[in-house]
Write a protein that holds these residues in place. Structure first.
Motif, short mmCIF file in Angstrom:
data_model
loop_
_atom_site.label_atom_id
_atom_site.label_comp_id
_atom_site.label_asym_id
_atom_site.label_seq_id
_atom_site.Cartn_x
_atom_site.Cartn_y
_atom_site.Cartn_z
N LEU A 126 0.83 -1.19 0.00
CA LEU A 126 0.00 0.00 0.00
C LEU A 126 0.87 1.24 0.00
O LEU A 126 1.86 1.32 0.74
CB LEU A 126 -0.91 0.01 1.23
CG LEU A 126 -1.82 -1.20 1.41
CD1 LEU A 126 -2.56 -1.13 2.73
CD2 LEU A 126 -2.81 -1.31 0.26
N GLN A 127 0.49 2.23 -0.80
CA GLN A 127 1.23 3.48 -0.89
C GLN A 127 0.26 4.63 -0.76
O GLN A 127 -0.55 4.88 -1.66
CB GLN A 127 1.96 3.55 -2.24
CG GLN A 127 2.75 4.83 -2.45
CD GLN A 127 4.06 4.82 -1.71
OE1 GLN A 127 4.69 3.77 -1.52
NE2 GLN A 127 4.50 5.99 -1.28
N ALA A 128 0.35 5.34 0.36
CA ALA A 128 -0.52 6.49 0.59
C ALA A 128 0.13 7.76 0.06
O ALA A 128 1.36 7.91 0.12
CB ALA A 128 -0.81 6.63 2.07
N SER A 129 -0.69 8.66 -0.44
CA SER A 129 -0.19 9.93 -0.95
C SER A 129 -1.29 10.98 -0.86
O SER A 129 -2.45 10.66 -0.58
CB SER A 129 0.28 9.78 -2.39
OG SER A 129 -0.79 9.41 -3.24
N GLY A 130 -0.91 12.24 -1.13
CA GLY A 130 -1.90 13.31 -1.17
C GLY A 130 -1.91 14.22 0.03
O GLY A 130 -2.66 15.20 0.05
N GLY A 131 -1.11 13.91 1.03
CA GLY A 131 -1.06 14.77 2.19
C GLY A 131 -0.39 16.10 1.87
O GLY A 131 0.16 16.30 0.80
N SER A 136 -9.55 21.69 1.90
CA SER A 136 -9.80 20.30 1.53
C SER A 136 -8.52 19.63 1.03
O SER A 136 -7.62 20.29 0.51
CB SER A 136 -10.86 20.21 0.42
OG SER A 136 -12.10 20.75 0.84
N LEU A 137 -8.49 18.33 1.19
CA LEU A 137 -7.43 17.49 0.62
C LEU A 137 -8.05 16.17 0.20
O LEU A 137 -9.04 15.73 0.80
CB LEU A 137 -6.32 17.21 1.64
CG LEU A 137 -5.26 18.26 1.91
CD1 LEU A 137 -4.36 17.80 3.04
CD2 LEU A 137 -4.46 18.57 0.67
N ARG A 138 -7.46 15.52 -0.78
CA ARG A 138 -7.86 14.16 -1.13
C ARG A 138 -6.65 13.26 -1.04
O ARG A 138 -5.65 13.47 -1.74
CB ARG A 138 -8.45 14.08 -2.53
CG ARG A 138 -9.04 12.70 -2.81
CD ARG A 138 -9.75 12.59 -4.14
NE ARG A 138 -8.83 12.34 -5.23
CZ ARG A 138 -9.17 11.71 -6.36
NH1 ARG A 138 -10.40 11.29 -6.52
NH2 ARG A 138 -8.28 11.53 -7.31
N LEU A 139 -6.75 12.29 -0.18
CA LEU A 139 -5.71 11.29 -0.04
C LEU A 139 -5.99 10.11 -0.96
O LEU A 139 -7.15 9.78 -1.21
CB LEU A 139 -5.62 10.79 1.41
CG LEU A 139 -5.45 11.85 2.49
CD1 LEU A 139 -5.30 11.17 3.85
CD2 LEU A 139 -4.29 12.76 2.20
N ILE A 148 -14.96 8.38 2.16
CA ILE A 148 -14.08 7.32 1.71
C ILE A 148 -14.68 6.68 0.47
O ILE A 148 -15.90 6.54 0.35
CB ILE A 148 -13.86 6.27 2.83
CG1 ILE A 148 -12.78 5.26 2.45
CG2 ILE A 148 -15.17 5.57 3.19
CD1 ILE A 148 -12.38 4.33 3.58
N SER A 149 -13.82 6.31 -0.46
CA SER A 149 -14.28 5.66 -1.68
C SER A 149 -13.16 4.78 -2.22
O SER A 149 -12.02 4.86 -1.75
CB SER A 149 -14.72 6.68 -2.73
OG SER A 149 -13.63 7.49 -3.12
N ARG A 150 -13.50 3.96 -3.19
CA ARG A 150 -12.48 3.12 -3.81
C ARG A 150 -12.84 2.89 -5.26
O ARG A 150 -14.00 2.90 -5.65
CB ARG A 150 -12.35 1.79 -3.07
CG ARG A 150 -13.55 0.88 -3.15
CD ARG A 150 -13.43 -0.30 -2.18
NE ARG A 150 -12.33 -1.19 -2.51
CZ ARG A 150 -11.87 -2.13 -1.69
NH1 ARG A 150 -12.40 -2.28 -0.48
NH2 ARG A 150 -10.88 -2.92 -2.06
N GLN A 170 -11.59 11.77 0.69
CA GLN A 170 -11.83 13.19 0.45
C GLN A 170 -12.11 13.86 1.79
O GLN A 170 -13.04 13.45 2.50
CB GLN A 170 -13.03 13.37 -0.48
CG GLN A 170 -13.39 14.82 -0.73
CD GLN A 170 -12.33 15.56 -1.52
OE1 GLN A 170 -11.79 15.04 -2.49
NE2 GLN A 170 -12.03 16.79 -1.10
N MET A 171 -11.31 14.84 2.13
CA MET A 171 -11.43 15.51 3.42
C MET A 171 -11.79 16.97 3.18
O MET A 171 -11.02 17.71 2.55
CB MET A 171 -10.12 15.40 4.20
CG MET A 171 -9.64 13.97 4.39
SD MET A 171 -8.20 13.84 5.45
CE MET A 171 -6.97 14.67 4.45
#
Length: 118
Positions: free
Chosen positions: A3-8, A16-19, A69-71, A81-82
């Motif tokens: 898993l690789q998280a990004s968008g911070g 707003s931010l979207r991770l 949250i979505s996928r 989506q925050m």
């Protein structure tokens, strides 16, 4: 699964931010997915979870109405989506995957930092 998280990033309060969480390895759609976060000096906490198909979602009370949250199983990616971000949302956000139990996650991404300034 990897898993690789990004968008911070750094955002002002109210912004707003979207991770994103990109997955590789075993078929993404076989995993229950979730976002967690950990603020400095605090324990890691659940933010939001989503079923394998994306049809069922669950949120921590403090995020209801602000986070979504979505996928996209075709893209092997999960999103968070925050909106209406608050300084107390500042934390490292982690994505996690579970094969069977939505209360127990076997796989974790490396985390992405979200900082909300007041």
């Amino acid at each position: 699964v990897q898993l690789q998280a990004s968008g911070g990033g750094l955002v002002q309060a109210g912004g707003s931010l979207r991770l994103s969480c990109a997955a590789s390895g075993r078929t993404f759609s076989t995993y229950i997915m979730a976002w967690f976060r950990q603020a400095p000096g605090k324990e890691r906490e659940f933010v939001a979870g989503i079923s394998r198909s994306g049809g069922v979602t669950h949120y921590a009370d403090s995020e209801k109405g602000r986070f979504t949250i979505s996928r996209d199983n075709a893209k092997n990616t999960m999103y968070l989506q925050m909106n209406s971000l608050k300084p107390e949302d500042t934390a490292v956000y982690y994505c996690a995957a579970s094969l069977a139990d939505p209360l127990r996650y076997e796989y974790w991404g490396q985390g992405t930092q979200v900082t909300v300034s007041s």
